[in-house]
Design a protein around this motif. Structure first.
Motif, mmCIF file in Angstrom:
data_model
loop_
_atom_site.group_PDB
_atom_site.id
_atom_site.type_symbol
_atom_site.label_atom_id
_atom_site.label_comp_id
_atom_site.label_asym_id
_atom_site.label_seq_id
_atom_site.Cartn_x
_atom_site.Cartn_y
_atom_site.Cartn_z
ATOM 1 N N ILE B 77 10.002 47.499 103.065
ATOM 2 C CA ILE B 77 9.266 48.579 103.736
ATOM 3 C C ILE B 77 10.047 49.887 103.634
ATOM 4 N N LEU B 79 12.244 50.903 101.415
ATOM 5 C CA LEU B 79 12.263 51.520 100.094
ATOM 6 C C LEU B 79 10.894 52.076 99.728
ATOM 7 N N ALA B 80 9.808 51.429 100.193
ATOM 8 C CA ALA B 80 8.482 52.012 99.976
ATOM 9 C C ALA B 80 8.377 53.359 100.693
ATOM 10 N N LEU B 81 8.936 53.428 101.912
ATOM 11 C CA LEU B 81 8.933 54.710 102.637
ATOM 12 C C LEU B 81 9.766 55.743 101.904
ATOM 13 N N LEU B 83 10.226 55.969 98.687
ATOM 14 C CA LEU B 83 9.421 56.470 97.568
ATOM 15 C C LEU B 83 8.413 57.500 98.051
ATOM 16 N N GLN B 84 7.719 57.208 99.156
ATOM 17 C CA GLN B 84 6.733 58.162 99.671
ATOM 18 C C GLN B 84 7.389 59.467 100.096
ATOM 19 N N TYR B 86 10.068 60.768 98.926
ATOM 20 C CA TYR B 86 10.461 61.537 97.750
ATOM 21 C C TYR B 86 9.248 62.202 97.100
#
Lengths: 178, 109
Positions: B77, B79-81, B83-84, B86
């Motif tokens: 979760i 790392l998905a955040l 990415l968002q 960035y």
């Protein structure tokens, strides 16, 4: 066993210090792998070989690979390292570090004043662990399964590339400012 | 080499936890903060395994397995955040993430 514990805990602490002070993300991740492998050796010296294997497979394998994929996707390179170098000045880190160091000293003093017992290392093999896991902890195991499912769905949903959508209040603000 | 005691293991785990805490407090890059959180979770798991080994019971190892599952879910979760963040901000500085910041109150009177 004692020598194994002392050497691997020294390596773990040294690698962790290096991992949190590196500027380049990939260097920090490589030192983090060393720290996790040293932690796996500590688990081995504590008589839990199953946990040592899980540490190597899941932490040093899966989680680090996730981090490396993200660093590759975001293309973090020399610029990030320079920026980190700018951010990580002694003025920034010395305050929190000193305060946390005081807490650590308190903890160590409390531990040393309490009654101590020597460790009798006996190996608890995977059979006993799985009997406990699928016996008395079966509810917690299923809840961990729910958690992982929620993690997968959440990561897939959050990580989806979509158009930048603003909240309606922010949209009104943007309209006003244009 | 002296035989090691229970407290030695707990002290090692406390040192590792504190190192992770210093990393969270001093870094401004989100990825380094996530790395430090992983270090802290690993140190907590070490304390659990040490306690389990002290009593020769498997419960400590079971708890470590739960921590492992939680860390895996948390990092995916997180790392998905990252990415968002960035993609929205073009930067990983936590100081730039101010979408929830309230505006300063207007001084009346």
């Amino acid at each position: 066993m004692n020598l194994l514990f002392y050497i691997s805990s020294f390596v773990a602490v040294a690698a962790t210090i290096l991992a949190i002070t590196r500027f380049h993300p990939v260097h920090a991740l490589l030192y983090l792998v060393v720290s996790f492998l040293a932690a796996a050796l500590i688990f081995l010296s504590l008589g839990s070989p199953f946990i040592a294997v899980m540490e190597v497979i899941v932490y040093a394998g899966a989680i680090i690979v996730l981090f490396i994929f993200v660093v590759m996707m975001l293309n973090l390179g020399k610029d990030t390292a320079l920026q980190e170098k700018n951010w990580l000045r002694p003025k920034v880190w010395i305050g929190p570090s000193l305060l946390v160091l005081i807490l650590l000293v308190e903890m160590i003093v409390l531990l040393l004043t309490a009654e101590d017992t020597a460790m009798h290392v006996t190996v608890v093999d995977p059979r006993n662990v799985s009997l406990a896991l699928f016996g008395e902890y079966i509810i917690a195991l299923e809840l961990a399964g729910f958690l992982l499912m929620a993690g997968i769905v959440g990561a897939a949903h959050i990580g989806k590339q979509k158009k930048k959508q603003l909240h309606r209040f922010l949209q009104a603000e943007v309209m006003e400012s244009v | 080499m002296p035989p090691f005691n229970v407290h030695t293991v707990l002290i090692v785990s406390a040192i590792l936890f504190v190192l992770g805490l210093v990393g969270v407090l001093t870094r401004k890059n989100v990825i380094f903060m996530l790395i430090s959180v992983e270090i802290m979770l690993n140190a907590a798991g070490l304390a659990f395994v040490a306690a389990g080994a002290r009593w020769q019971q498997p419960d400590g190892q079971v708890m470590f397995l739960f921590i492992l599952a939680m860390a895996a879910a948390e990092v995916s979760i997180g790392l998905a955040l990252v990415l968002q963040i960035y993609h929205q901000n073009r930067s990983l500085d936590v100081g730039n993430i101010t979408a929830l910041k309230d505006e300063p109150l207007h001084e009346e009177v």
